[in-house]
Design a protein around this motif. Structure first.
Motif, PDB file in Angstrom:
ATOM      1  N   THR A 165       0.809  -1.234   0.000  1.00  0.00           N
ATOM      2  CA  THR A 165       0.000   0.000   0.000  1.00  0.00           C
ATOM      3  C   THR A 165       0.839   1.279   0.000  1.00  0.00           C
ATOM      4  O   THR A 165       0.294   2.361  -0.210  1.00  0.00           O
ATOM      5  CB  THR A 165      -0.966   0.015   1.201  1.00  0.00           C
ATOM      6  OG1 THR A 165      -0.211  -0.103   2.406  1.00  0.00           O
ATOM      7  CG2 THR A 165      -1.973  -1.118   1.098  1.00  0.00           C
ATOM      8  N   THR A 185       3.061   4.148  -1.459  1.00  0.00           N
ATOM      9  CA  THR A 185       3.113   4.668  -2.824  1.00  0.00           C
ATOM     10  C   THR A 185       4.565   4.840  -3.274  1.00  0.00           C
ATOM     11  O   THR A 185       5.431   5.215  -2.489  1.00  0.00           O
ATOM     12  CB  THR A 185       2.390   6.024  -2.967  1.00  0.00           C
ATOM     13  OG1 THR A 185       3.066   7.006  -2.180  1.00  0.00           O
ATOM     14  CG2 THR A 185       0.930   5.916  -2.561  1.00  0.00           C
ATOM     15  N   THR A 188       0.498   2.764  -5.867  1.00  0.00           N
ATOM     16  CA  THR A 188       1.064   1.947  -4.798  1.00  0.00           C
ATOM     17  C   THR A 188       2.135   1.048  -5.399  1.00  0.00           C
ATOM     18  O   THR A 188       2.173   0.838  -6.620  1.00  0.00           O
ATOM     19  CB  THR A 188      -0.013   1.059  -4.147  1.00  0.00           C
ATOM     20  OG1 THR A 188      -0.517   0.162  -5.145  1.00  0.00           O
ATOM     21  CG2 THR A 188      -1.143   1.883  -3.536  1.00  0.00           C
ATOM     22  N   GLN A 222       2.102  -2.032  -5.151  1.00  0.00           N
ATOM     23  CA  GLN A 222       1.381  -3.150  -5.745  1.00  0.00           C
ATOM     24  C   GLN A 222       1.042  -2.851  -7.199  1.00  0.00           C
ATOM     25  O   GLN A 222       1.316  -3.648  -8.089  1.00  0.00           O
ATOM     26  CB  GLN A 222       0.112  -3.449  -4.952  1.00  0.00           C
ATOM     27  CG  GLN A 222      -0.618  -4.671  -5.459  1.00  0.00           C
ATOM     28  CD  GLN A 222      -1.678  -5.147  -4.485  1.00  0.00           C
ATOM     29  OE1 GLN A 222      -2.122  -4.417  -3.614  1.00  0.00           O
ATOM     30  NE2 GLN A 222      -2.077  -6.387  -4.647  1.00  0.00           N
TER      31      GLN A 222
END
Length: 121
Positions: A13, A15, A61, A63
């Protein structure tokens, strides 16, 4: 060495835009350039300048950042310790990928030759 689920979630999560300025500061303080940093990021992720800037602007993020990346085939050659973890033993793929990037930035800041950082022969 296993990471905790909380650690992995924090990595997912966080960034890229929040960490990127620290990467720039770290390498420039050691006499390397933003262009060299971008070369390392491009090698690992396959991102060009505009894609990288878009991801920064979007506050993607990690991810999302690594979902969009085309990881370099030699990324698995990035080994060693970073932030107390042995990279090759990190089980969660995303956390391992973030640590790949951290390790490359670290090597750049330490003055390692670019051909070694980019795992060329």
């Amino acid at each position: 060495m296993s990471t905790t689920p909380e650690h992995d979630q924090r990595m997912a999560t966080m960034t890229f835009a929040s960490v990127y300025p620290h990467y720039v500061t770290k390498v420039e303080k050691k006499g390397r350039t933003k262009e060299e940093l971008h070369e390392v990021i491009t090698w690992l992720t396959g991102f060009d300048e505009s894609t990288l800037q878009t991801l920064i602007d979007e506050k993607a993020t990690f991810q999302r950042f690594f979902q969009k990346a085309s990881l370099h085939p030699n990324a698995s050659l990035i080994t060693g310790m970073i932030c107390g973890y042995r990279i090759e033993e990190i089980e969660t793929p995303l956390t391992r990928q973030v640590r790949y990037l951290d390790k490359l930035v670290d090597e750049l800041a330490k003055g390692r030759k670019m051909e070694k950082i980019l795992r060329k022969g």
